[in-house]
Scaffold this motif. Structure first.
Motif, PDB file in Angstrom:
ATOM      1  N   GLU A 113       0.840  -1.207   0.000  1.00  0.00           N
ATOM      2  CA  GLU A 113       0.000   0.000   0.000  1.00  0.00           C
ATOM      3  C   GLU A 113       0.871   1.251   0.000  1.00  0.00           C
ATOM      4  O   GLU A 113       0.600   2.208  -0.725  1.00  0.00           O
ATOM      5  CB  GLU A 113      -0.924  -0.001   1.224  1.00  0.00           C
ATOM      6  N   ALA A 114       1.925   1.252   0.801  1.00  0.00           N
ATOM      7  CA  ALA A 114       2.828   2.404   0.867  1.00  0.00           C
ATOM      8  C   ALA A 114       3.560   2.591  -0.460  1.00  0.00           C
ATOM      9  O   ALA A 114       3.730   3.734  -0.922  1.00  0.00           O
ATOM     10  CB  ALA A 114       3.826   2.233   2.007  1.00  0.00           C
ATOM     11  N   ALA A 115       3.982   1.500  -1.085  1.00  0.00           N
ATOM     12  CA  ALA A 115       4.683   1.600  -2.368  1.00  0.00           C
ATOM     13  C   ALA A 115       3.776   2.197  -3.441  1.00  0.00           C
ATOM     14  O   ALA A 115       4.228   3.005  -4.261  1.00  0.00           O
ATOM     15  CB  ALA A 115       5.195   0.230  -2.806  1.00  0.00           C
ATOM     16  N   CYS A 116       2.507   1.819  -3.433  1.00  0.00           N
ATOM     17  CA  CYS A 116       1.560   2.389  -4.400  1.00  0.00           C
ATOM     18  C   CYS A 116       1.375   3.883  -4.165  1.00  0.00           C
ATOM     19  O   CYS A 116       1.376   4.674  -5.116  1.00  0.00           O
ATOM     20  CB  CYS A 116       0.220   1.659  -4.323  1.00  0.00           C
ATOM     21  N   ALA A 117       1.226   4.287  -2.913  1.00  0.00           N
ATOM     22  CA  ALA A 117       1.063   5.708  -2.590  1.00  0.00           C
ATOM     23  C   ALA A 117       2.324   6.490  -2.968  1.00  0.00           C
ATOM     24  O   ALA A 117       2.227   7.589  -3.547  1.00  0.00           O
ATOM     25  CB  ALA A 117       0.749   5.886  -1.104  1.00  0.00           C
ATOM     26  N   ASP A 118       3.488   5.938  -2.682  1.00  0.00           N
ATOM     27  CA  ASP A 118       4.748   6.595  -3.051  1.00  0.00           C
ATOM     28  C   ASP A 118       4.884   6.701  -4.568  1.00  0.00           C
ATOM     29  O   ASP A 118       5.347   7.725  -5.088  1.00  0.00           O
ATOM     30  CB  ASP A 118       5.945   5.829  -2.493  1.00  0.00           C
ATOM     31  N   ALA A 119       4.492   5.661  -5.286  1.00  0.00           N
ATOM     32  CA  ALA A 119       4.547   5.675  -6.752  1.00  0.00           C
ATOM     33  C   ALA A 119       3.629   6.757  -7.300  1.00  0.00           C
ATOM     34  O   ALA A 119       4.002   7.493  -8.227  1.00  0.00           O
ATOM     35  CB  ALA A 119       4.170   4.306  -7.308  1.00  0.00           C
ATOM     36  N   ASP A 120       2.438   6.872  -6.734  1.00  0.00           N
ATOM     37  CA  ASP A 120       1.493   7.904  -7.182  1.00  0.00           C
ATOM     38  C   ASP A 120       2.049   9.304  -6.954  1.00  0.00           C
ATOM     39  O   ASP A 120       1.911  10.181  -7.807  1.00  0.00           O
ATOM     40  CB  ASP A 120       0.151   7.754  -6.468  1.00  0.00           C
ATOM     41  N   ARG A 121       2.676   9.517  -5.799  1.00  0.00           N
ATOM     42  CA  ARG A 121       3.270  10.830  -5.519  1.00  0.00           C
ATOM     43  C   ARG A 121       4.391  11.132  -6.509  1.00  0.00           C
ATOM     44  O   ARG A 121       4.510  12.251  -7.009  1.00  0.00           O
ATOM     45  CB  ARG A 121       3.779  10.896  -4.085  1.00  0.00           C
ATOM     46  N   ALA A 122       5.228  10.153  -6.815  1.00  0.00           N
ATOM     47  CA  ALA A 122       6.326  10.359  -7.773  1.00  0.00           C
ATOM     48  C   ALA A 122       5.776  10.652  -9.158  1.00  0.00           C
ATOM     49  O   ALA A 122       6.247  11.561  -9.846  1.00  0.00           O
ATOM     50  CB  ALA A 122       7.236   9.135  -7.808  1.00  0.00           C
ATOM     51  N   ALA A 123       4.773   9.896  -9.586  1.00  0.00           N
ATOM     52  CA  ALA A 123       4.203  10.086 -10.923  1.00  0.00           C
ATOM     53  C   ALA A 123       3.498  11.433 -11.047  1.00  0.00           C
ATOM     54  O   ALA A 123       3.511  12.045 -12.124  1.00  0.00           O
ATOM     55  CB  ALA A 123       3.236   8.947 -11.241  1.00  0.00           C
ATOM     56  N   ALA A 124       2.901  11.908  -9.968  1.00  0.00           N
ATOM     57  CA  ALA A 124       2.166  13.173 -10.001  1.00  0.00           C
ATOM     58  C   ALA A 124       3.062  14.358 -10.339  1.00  0.00           C
ATOM     59  O   ALA A 124       2.582  15.380 -10.838  1.00  0.00           O
ATOM     60  CB  ALA A 124       1.466  13.408  -8.669  1.00  0.00           C
ATOM     61  N   THR A 125       4.355  14.221 -10.106  1.00  0.00           N
ATOM     62  CA  THR A 125       5.286  15.308 -10.400  1.00  0.00           C
ATOM     63  C   THR A 125       5.757  15.303 -11.849  1.00  0.00           C
ATOM     64  O   THR A 125       6.489  16.202 -12.259  1.00  0.00           O
ATOM     65  CB  THR A 125       6.527  15.226  -9.484  1.00  0.00           C
ATOM     66  N   LEU A 126       5.352  14.303 -12.612  1.00  0.00           N
ATOM     67  CA  LEU A 126       5.840  14.122 -13.979  1.00  0.00           C
ATOM     68  C   LEU A 126       4.713  14.200 -14.994  1.00  0.00           C
ATOM     69  O   LEU A 126       3.588  13.795 -14.723  1.00  0.00           O
ATOM     70  CB  LEU A 126       6.525  12.750 -14.110  1.00  0.00           C
ATOM     71  N   ASP A 127       5.041  14.696 -16.172  1.00  0.00           N
ATOM     72  CA  ASP A 127       4.110  14.712 -17.302  1.00  0.00           C
ATOM     73  C   ASP A 127       4.087  13.326 -17.944  1.00  0.00           C
ATOM     74  O   ASP A 127       5.086  12.607 -17.897  1.00  0.00           O
ATOM     75  CB  ASP A 127       4.599  15.766 -18.307  1.00  0.00           C
ATOM     76  N   LEU A 128       2.986  12.949 -18.558  1.00  0.00           N
ATOM     77  CA  LEU A 128       2.923  11.646 -19.239  1.00  0.00           C
ATOM     78  C   LEU A 128       3.995  11.502 -20.319  1.00  0.00           C
ATOM     79  O   LEU A 128       4.436  10.392 -20.613  1.00  0.00           O
ATOM     80  CB  LEU A 128       1.543  11.421 -19.874  1.00  0.00           C
ATOM     81  N   ASP A 129       4.416  12.605 -20.899  1.00  0.00           N
ATOM     82  CA  ASP A 129       5.452  12.568 -21.939  1.00  0.00           C
ATOM     83  C   ASP A 129       6.867  12.579 -21.381  1.00  0.00           C
ATOM     84  O   ASP A 129       7.831  12.512 -22.149  1.00  0.00           O
ATOM     85  CB  ASP A 129       5.279  13.748 -22.905  1.00  0.00           C
ATOM     86  N   HIS A 130       6.999  12.657 -20.059  1.00  0.00           N
ATOM     87  CA  HIS A 130       8.328  12.625 -19.430  1.00  0.00           C
ATOM     88  C   HIS A 130       9.047  11.345 -19.869  1.00  0.00           C
ATOM     89  O   HIS A 130       8.492  10.255 -19.800  1.00  0.00           O
ATOM     90  CB  HIS A 130       8.180  12.644 -17.906  1.00  0.00           C
ATOM     91  N   GLU A 131      10.291  11.498 -20.332  1.00  0.00           N
ATOM     92  CA  GLU A 131      11.076  10.350 -20.791  1.00  0.00           C
ATOM     93  C   GLU A 131      12.284  10.121 -19.905  1.00  0.00           C
ATOM     94  O   GLU A 131      12.811  11.049 -19.286  1.00  0.00           O
ATOM     95  CB  GLU A 131      11.552  10.562 -22.226  1.00  0.00           C
ATOM     96  N   PHE A 132      12.719   8.881 -19.882  1.00  0.00           N
ATOM     97  CA  PHE A 132      13.904   8.488 -19.128  1.00  0.00           C
ATOM     98  C   PHE A 132      14.562   7.323 -19.862  1.00  0.00           C
ATOM     99  O   PHE A 132      13.931   6.640 -20.674  1.00  0.00           O
ATOM    100  CB  PHE A 132      13.533   8.097 -17.687  1.00  0.00           C
ATOM    101  N   ALA A 133      15.832   7.129 -19.585  1.00  0.00           N
ATOM    102  CA  ALA A 133      16.606   6.088 -20.269  1.00  0.00           C
ATOM    103  C   ALA A 133      16.561   4.782 -19.493  1.00  0.00           C
ATOM    104  O   ALA A 133      16.558   4.777 -18.258  1.00  0.00           O
ATOM    105  CB  ALA A 133      18.054   6.536 -20.430  1.00  0.00           C
ATOM    106  N   THR A 134      16.511   3.677 -20.228  1.00  0.00           N
ATOM    107  CA  THR A 134      16.669   2.347 -19.657  1.00  0.00           C
ATOM    108  C   THR A 134      17.708   1.615 -20.502  1.00  0.00           C
ATOM    109  O   THR A 134      18.115   2.102 -21.556  1.00  0.00           O
ATOM    110  CB  THR A 134      15.352   1.531 -19.681  1.00  0.00           C
TER     111      THR A 134
END
Length: 172
Positions: A113-134
């Protein structure tokens, strides 16, 4: 007294709306579906590998998705490289699935539950088009949402089979 997994609050999946709320809504629906598969079971039942010869358990799925939430949203998309796995290591890369016999189911469900809430907070700071390298090329936050929905859908199918074998419960 035997601890039993609580019944989660579940909201129906979105049927219309803008893209971001639709993606978040479907992700939330799948998260709650996994918890629904665990609801009402004891810690021992959550640890039961009910579909031989697989060692897959409901608690292992919850632990795995805890790691997946942390890795994709926080570590990769948001670039928070301080995020580590509570279960896996270089010496034990499948600890999320393999080490459930001695696991604390209540703590692992809370960690999910905490990981989901933390993930939501992290995603909320980013635009859907935000890119990152893998290692396999660039990804966008939009891709992460779609990948996570697919990953939950696949594992929720596993969870459905496990739950049916444990106590006969089927359905969404």
């Amino acid at each position: 007294m035997t601890w039993t997994a609580p019944e989660p609050t579940r909201v129906g999946e979105p049927l219309t709306g803008p893209e971001r709320p639709m993606l978040q809504g479907w992700l939330d629906w799948h998260r709650r579906t996994l918890l629904t598969k665990c609801a009402g079971l004891t810690a021992d039942q959550l640890k039961l590998a009910a579909v031989e010869p697989s060692n897959l358990t409901l608690l292992g799925l919850v632990r795995h998705m805890t790691d997946v939430e942390r890795v994709w949203f926080r570590w990769r998309a948001a670039g928070d490289h301080t995020v580590g796995s509570p279960y896996n290591s270089a010496d034990n890369p499948d600890g999320d699935f393999d080490d459930v016999a001695t696991a604390d189911a209540e703590a692992d469900l809370a960690r999910f539950e905490a990981a989901c809430a933390d993930a939501d907070r992290a995603a909320a700071t980013l635009d859907l088009d935000h890119e990152f390298a893998t290692a396999r090329g660039r990804r966008s936050l939009r891709w992460v949402y779609l990948h996570m929905i697919e990953e939950y859908a696949r594992h929720n199918g596993h969870a459905d089979l496990l739950r049916e074998r444990i106590d006969g419960v089927t359905g969404a």
